[in-house]
Design a protein around this motif. Sequence first.
Motif, PDB file in Angstrom:
ATOM      1  N   ASP A  34      -7.561  -1.874 -11.119  1.00 30.11           N
ATOM      2  CA  ASP A  34      -7.407  -0.647 -10.347  1.00 30.11           C
ATOM      3  C   ASP A  34      -6.167   0.154 -10.728  1.00 30.11           C
ATOM      4  OD1 ASP A  34      -9.704  -1.175  -8.917  1.00 30.11           O
ATOM      5  OD2 ASP A  34      -8.633  -2.314  -7.382  1.00 30.11           O
ATOM      6  N   ASP A  89      -6.048  -3.781   1.678  1.00 30.11           N
ATOM      7  CA  ASP A  89      -5.948  -2.559   0.879  1.00 30.11           C
ATOM      8  C   ASP A  89      -7.296  -2.274   0.219  1.00 30.11           C
ATOM      9  OD1 ASP A  89      -5.010  -0.326  -0.443  1.00 30.11           O
ATOM     10  OD2 ASP A  89      -3.811  -1.434  -1.897  1.00 30.11           O
ATOM     11  N   ARG A  92      -8.720  -4.180  -3.012  1.00 24.18           N
ATOM     12  CA  ARG A  92      -8.166  -3.897  -4.339  1.00 24.18           C
ATOM     13  C   ARG A  92      -7.712  -5.181  -5.019  1.00 24.18           C
ATOM     14  NH1 ARG A  92      -2.728  -0.886  -5.979  1.00 24.18           N
ATOM     15  NH2 ARG A  92      -3.122  -0.907  -8.189  1.00 24.18           N
TER      16      ARG A  92
END
Length: 105
Positions: A34, A89, A92
Amino acid sequence: VYKRQAQGLVEEAWRCLAPGGEIFATLRASADRDFMLTGREVAKNTILVDDEVERGTLQHFFDLTELRDLFVRFELQAIEREDRIDWLDSGRKFSRWEIRAAKPR
């Protein structure tokens, strides 16, 4: 941390450590799928971050070859990549290198 900054930190560790002294470091890994989503690539594996927390900073994501080059003067004790999912998050993936090396005696 960006690449030149990491190089300076490793050189400073070399200067300060006595023979046989050890360094432990963690650095972002290029396997972090990511990482490109948080900014604009300005060099290989280096982004200019554009998120709210670190906007305007450079971040380098190291591959294994770069790590070996970075710690070339040291005796490498361990290089391991830690991959984890941060469910807080948005799921991620984060990838970091954990490096343990010693200054030769």
